[in-house]
Enzyme design. Structure first.
Site, PDB file in Angstrom:
ATOM      1  CE  LYS A 159      -4.339  -1.952   1.292  1.00  0.00           C
ATOM      2  NZ  LYS A 159      -5.316  -2.530   2.356  1.00  0.00           N
ATOM      3  NE  ARG A 180      -6.667  -9.223   0.376  1.00  0.00           N
ATOM      4  CZ  ARG A 180      -6.335  -8.282  -0.498  1.00  0.00           C
ATOM      5  NH1 ARG A 180      -5.401  -7.420  -0.468  1.00  0.00           N
ATOM      6  NH2 ARG A 180      -7.064  -8.617  -1.641  1.00  0.00           N
TER       7      ARG A 180
HETATM    8  N1  PMM Z   1      -7.064  -4.265   0.632  1.00  0.00           N
HETATM    9  C1  PMM Z   1      -7.357  -4.538  -0.635  1.00  0.00           C
HETATM   10  C2  PMM Z   1      -8.311  -5.738  -0.815  1.00  0.00           C
HETATM   11  N2  PMM Z   1      -9.000  -6.250  -0.072  1.00  0.00           N
HETATM   12  N3  PMM Z   1      -9.425  -7.228   1.889  1.00  0.00           N
HETATM   13  C3  PMM Z   1      -9.088  -6.904   3.289  1.00  0.00           C
HETATM   14  N4  PMM Z   1      -9.610  -7.979   4.277  1.00  0.00           N
HETATM   15  N5  PMM Z   1      -8.259  -6.166   3.809  1.00  0.00           N
HETATM   16  C4  PMM Z   1      -7.545  -4.914   2.738  1.00  0.00           C
HETATM   17  O1  PMM Z   1      -6.919  -4.167   3.685  1.00  0.00           O
HETATM   18  C5  PMM Z   1      -7.745  -5.346   1.568  1.00  0.00           C
HETATM   19  C6  PMM Z   1      -8.709  -6.453   0.955  1.00  0.00           C
HETATM   20  C7  PMM Z   1      -6.810  -3.576  -1.716  1.00  0.00           C
HETATM   21  O2  PMM Z   1      -5.412  -4.056  -1.909  1.00  0.00           O
HETATM   22  P1  PMM Z   1      -5.357  -4.809  -3.138  1.00  0.00           P
HETATM   23  O3  PMM Z   1      -5.829  -4.195  -4.530  1.00  0.00           O
HETATM   24  O4  PMM Z   1      -3.746  -4.939  -3.194  1.00  0.00           O
HETATM   25  O5  PMM Z   1      -5.691  -6.331  -2.981  1.00  0.00           O
END
Ligand code: PMM
Length: 283
Positions: A216, A252
């Site tokens: 991020k 994650r």
């Molecule tokens: N961030 C993204 C997508 N899904 N789900 C959870 N539970 N927590 C998060 O912080 C989160 C998520 C956005 O990030 P990406 O586009 O890199 O997947």
């Protein structure tokens, strides 16, 4: 709390490997849109030490277009089905109740909803009926929206507490619910660092806590200007170890290998602290 996706070590948080099947994903450029390639990438993530594969078909990055749930299902369901058939623990990253229902029917063990069930009024019922784990992320609206906070940690904790109570009223068992501070979702770097630095206050709510810091922008801000996205993987791995120390249930991440190493270091450190010899606790 019982492991939703196994867990290669009794103490370390589970590693949720990110599998974006979006054509516009900012991290992998959508190169895994094709099912075969998605499966190959998921297999690689498992070999690198992932415990769970989190499959998302809709980009949540700021400014991303919403997609038709039909398109979302067309992208994610074949991948969910194939991985579940291979006994790989799958989480479905969606805000759509219909997608969640079909993914669970196809074998998903976790529904990961960045809106915490607020975007689709049907979500709570789907999760309550199926009994799978539900990740309720803190959400005040679409990503990129400005939000102002006084004490961000206190406000996020109270809003999550309310969300949990509403989900329980809607029929979920408390043990199903995992919470997530929603780093970067209407939160700036200062908010994100406060939420991480005071993570035990969220752990204190008594639910598993998922941390999603991977790649991020607030991590990029620590790197020299112009640093590539990949260079955010080292700070991500450090966050994973610190999240373990703070009692996180799962992290994650995109780069599973780096986080696996970071968590192995943390585990060895903890064993050293507690005087546990390797033969007593595994490798
Ligand atoms: N961030 C993204 C997508 N899904 N789900 C959870 N539970 N927590 C998060 O912080 C989160 C998520 C956005 O990030 P990406 O586009 O890199 O997947």
């Amino acid at each position: 709390m019982e492991a939703a996706g196994g867990g290669s070590d009794a103490w370390a948080p589970r590693i949720m490997g990110i599998l974006n099947v979006t054509p516009d994903s900012f991290s992998d450029g959508g190169s895994y849109e094709d099912v075969g390639r998605a499966l190959a990438h998921a297999t690689e993530l498992m070999e690198q030490g992932a415990d769970i594969i989190d499959i998302g078909g809709e980009s949540t990055r700021p400014g991303a277009e919403r997609i038709d749930p039909e398109d979302e299902r067309r992208r994610v369901l074949p991948v969910v089905r194939e991985l579940a058939d291979r006994r790989i623990p799958v989480s479905i990253d969606t805000v759509n109740a219909g997608t969640a229902a079909e993914a669970v029917a196809a074998g998903a063990l976790i529904v990961n909803d960045v809106s915490g069930g607020l975007a689709d009024p049907g979500m709570a019922e789907v999760v309550a009926d199926s009994g799978v784990h539900f990740v309720a992320m803190h959400w005040r609206g679409a990503a990129g929206l400005e939000a102002s906070y006084g004490d961000v940690v206190r406000e996020v904790r109270e809003e999550l507490r309310e969300r949990i109570a509403e989900l329980v009223v809607a029929g979920l068992r408390p043990e199903q619910i995992i919470i997530d501070p929603g780093l970067g979702f209407a939160k700036d770097a200062e908010h994100n660092w406060a939420l991480l630095g005071r993570l035990p206050e969220l752990v204190g709510l008594g639910h598993g806590v998922l941390v999603g810091a991977s790649r991020k922008r607030f991590l990029g801000a620590l790197l020299p200007e112009g640093a590539a996205m990949r260079e955010r993987d080292a700070p991500t791995a450090v966050v994973s170890a610190l999240a373990a120390q703070a009692g996180a249930w799962a992290v994650r991440v995109h780069d599973v290998r780096a986080t696996r190493t970071a968590l192995d270091v943390w585990t060895a450190w903890e064993r050293g602290r507690l005087g546990i010899r390797p033969e007593e606790g595994g490798a």
